[in-house]
Design a protein around this motif. Structure first.
Motif, short mmCIF file in Angstrom:
data_model
loop_
_atom_site.label_atom_id
_atom_site.label_comp_id
_atom_site.label_asym_id
_atom_site.label_seq_id
_atom_site.Cartn_x
_atom_site.Cartn_y
_atom_site.Cartn_z
N ASP A 77 0.83 -1.22 0.00
CA ASP A 77 0.00 0.00 0.00
C ASP A 77 0.86 1.27 0.00
OD1 ASP A 77 -2.12 -1.71 0.35
OD2 ASP A 77 -2.36 -1.29 2.50
N LEU A 78 2.06 1.15 0.55
CA LEU A 78 2.90 2.34 0.75
C LEU A 78 3.93 2.55 -0.34
CD1 LEU A 78 3.67 2.17 4.61
CD2 LEU A 78 1.76 3.26 3.43
N ILE A 79 4.04 1.62 -1.27
CA ILE A 79 5.07 1.81 -2.31
C ILE A 79 4.45 2.05 -3.69
CG2 ILE A 79 6.93 0.62 -1.08
CD1 ILE A 79 6.39 -1.85 -2.78
N LYS A 80 3.13 2.18 -3.70
CA LYS A 80 2.51 2.60 -4.96
C LYS A 80 1.97 4.01 -4.74
CE LYS A 80 -1.75 0.38 -3.60
NZ LYS A 80 -2.48 -0.84 -3.54
N GLY A 81 1.67 4.68 -5.81
CA GLY A 81 1.09 6.00 -5.65
C GLY A 81 2.12 7.07 -5.38
N ASP A 82 1.70 8.10 -4.64
CA ASP A 82 2.49 9.32 -4.60
C ASP A 82 3.35 9.47 -3.35
OD1 ASP A 82 1.57 10.11 -7.01
OD2 ASP A 82 -0.21 11.10 -6.17
N PHE A 83 3.73 8.41 -2.72
CA PHE A 83 4.59 8.55 -1.54
C PHE A 83 5.98 8.99 -2.00
CE2 PHE A 83 1.33 5.59 -0.19
CZ PHE A 83 0.94 6.16 1.01
N ASN A 84 6.61 9.79 -1.15
CA ASN A 84 7.88 10.37 -1.56
C ASN A 84 9.03 9.78 -0.73
OD1 ASN A 84 9.56 12.06 -2.91
ND2 ASN A 84 9.18 13.83 -1.58
N TRP A 85 9.26 8.48 -0.87
CA TRP A 85 10.31 7.84 -0.08
C TRP A 85 11.67 8.08 -0.71
CZ3 TRP A 85 8.07 6.81 4.18
CH2 TRP A 85 6.79 6.27 4.24
N ASP A 86 12.65 8.43 0.13
CA ASP A 86 14.03 8.51 -0.36
C ASP A 86 14.69 7.14 -0.28
OD1 ASP A 86 14.23 11.39 -0.75
OD2 ASP A 86 13.89 11.48 1.43
N MET A 87 14.24 6.34 0.66
CA MET A 87 14.91 5.05 0.87
C MET A 87 13.91 4.05 1.44
SD MET A 87 18.11 4.16 3.40
CE MET A 87 18.81 5.74 3.15
N MET A 88 14.10 2.79 1.06
CA MET A 88 13.32 1.73 1.72
C MET A 88 14.29 0.63 2.17
SD MET A 88 10.22 -0.73 0.43
CE MET A 88 11.07 -1.43 -0.98
N ILE A 89 14.14 0.22 3.41
CA ILE A 89 14.88 -0.94 3.90
C ILE A 89 13.83 -2.00 4.21
CG2 ILE A 89 16.39 -1.80 5.73
CD1 ILE A 89 17.54 1.04 5.88
N ALA A 90 13.95 -3.15 3.58
CA ALA A 90 12.88 -4.15 3.68
C ALA A 90 13.41 -5.47 4.25
CB ALA A 90 12.28 -4.39 2.29
N HIS A 91 12.60 -6.05 5.10
CA HIS A 91 12.95 -7.32 5.75
C HIS A 91 11.86 -8.36 5.47
CE1 HIS A 91 15.77 -4.94 8.22
NE2 HIS A 91 14.78 -4.08 8.33
N PRO A 92 11.64 -8.75 4.22
CA PRO A 92 10.51 -9.66 3.94
C PRO A 92 10.70 -11.02 4.60
CG PRO A 92 11.93 -9.47 2.03
CD PRO A 92 12.43 -8.46 3.02
N PRO A 93 9.59 -11.72 4.88
CA PRO A 93 9.69 -13.02 5.54
C PRO A 93 10.54 -14.00 4.73
CG PRO A 93 7.41 -12.29 5.41
CD PRO A 93 8.20 -11.34 4.59
N CYS A 94 11.33 -14.80 5.45
CA CYS A 94 12.21 -15.76 4.77
C CYS A 94 11.66 -17.18 4.85
CB CYS A 94 13.61 -15.70 5.38
SG CYS A 94 13.62 -16.12 7.12
N THR A 95 10.50 -17.33 5.48
CA THR A 95 9.96 -18.67 5.76
C THR A 95 9.97 -19.57 4.52
OG1 THR A 95 8.44 -17.42 7.12
CG2 THR A 95 8.06 -19.79 6.99
N HIS A 96 9.58 -19.04 3.38
CA HIS A 96 9.48 -19.87 2.18
C HIS A 96 10.64 -19.65 1.22
CE1 HIS A 96 5.65 -20.70 3.85
NE2 HIS A 96 5.15 -19.52 3.58
#
Ligand SMILES: C[S@@+](CC[C@H](N)C(=O)[O-])C[C@H]1O[C@@H](n2cnc3c(N)ncnc32)[C@H](O)[C@@H]1O
Length: 206
Positions: free
Chosen positions: A46-65
């Motif tokens: 929801d937060l990475i589409k549209g008009d958000f003005n992020w300079d940086m994203m650090i992501a820790h997606p689940p590693c389970t699979h």
């Protein structure tokens, strides 16, 4: 900087950026454990589409699979391959987000073979925590982190009741404090030294 810390319930990376004066927001399906800053409880997509003005994203997606250590669940037919495909699809969406600086963290995982090799592989001890936990970073627009420790320190070990040697941090999670259902969650927290290094080294313009 406007920093989105995706898939973080602990607040550890978000708070490291906040302490250095950045506008950092964490996001997770779970509530945040830290009340020091803003947390969006919901889907990071929801937060990475549209008009958000992020300079940086650090992501820790689940590693389970995705973790190579769990690959036999798929090869032995105990888990459907579609779970791995969905997890990879989520990683692709994060890596393809319209943000100039991205770092995505995971253990040794099939991301390396199915998407691309990591830019860097680090260990918590390189940044001051007495632990080994192989951590891969897939980055875009960010330099490799420079470790402040290059010589592996002596680590502390404990023995389980069955005589298995285990690193202290892991022993504390698996054998002392955590109830069964919370072990994986606690074990997935980012180490503070790595979070501080990200904020120190990546939290500058350029
Ligand atoms: C491996 S844990 C990362 C924990 C993190 N290192 C920390 O210190 O909080 C993965 C996290 O991703 C979250 N997650 C999974 N799917 C998500 C989604 N679509 N949007 C936001 N968070 C998600 C899970 O709830 C879980 O807390």
């Amino acid at each position: 900087m406007n920093v989105l810390v995706a898939c973080e319930y602990s607040g550890i990376v978000r708070d490291a950026f906040l302490r250095r004066g950045h506008n950092a927001i964490s996001c997770d399906l779970l509530p945040s454990e830290s009340d020091k800053g803003i947390h969006y409880q919901g889907n990071v997509l929801d937060l990475i589409k549209g008009d958000f003005n992020w300079d940086m994203m650090i992501a820790h997606p689940p590693c389970t699979h995705l973790a190579v250590s769990g690959a036999r669940w798929f090869t032995e037919g105990k888990k459907p391959w579609s779970l791995q495909e969905e997890a990879l699809d989520f990683v692709r969406k994060l890596l393809d987000a319209p943000i100039n600086k991205i770092a995505l963290e995971n253990p040794v995982s099939v991301i390396s073979t199915k998407i691309r090799k990591p830019n860097q592989i680090i260990q918590p001890w390189m940044f001051g925590d007495l632990a080994t936990k192989t951590t891969c970073l897939w980055t875009k627009g960010l330099p490799n982190l420079i470790p402040n420790i290059t010589q592996k320190p002596e680590l502390e070990y404990h023995y389980t009741k069955s005589g298995k040697r285990m690193q202290k941090w892991m022993y504390d999670i698996r054998c002392k404090n955590a109830k069964d259902g919370t072990r994986a969650k606690l074990g997935s927290k980012t180490f503070l030294g790595i979070a501080n290094a990200m904020a120190d080294q990546w939290g500058t313009d350029g």
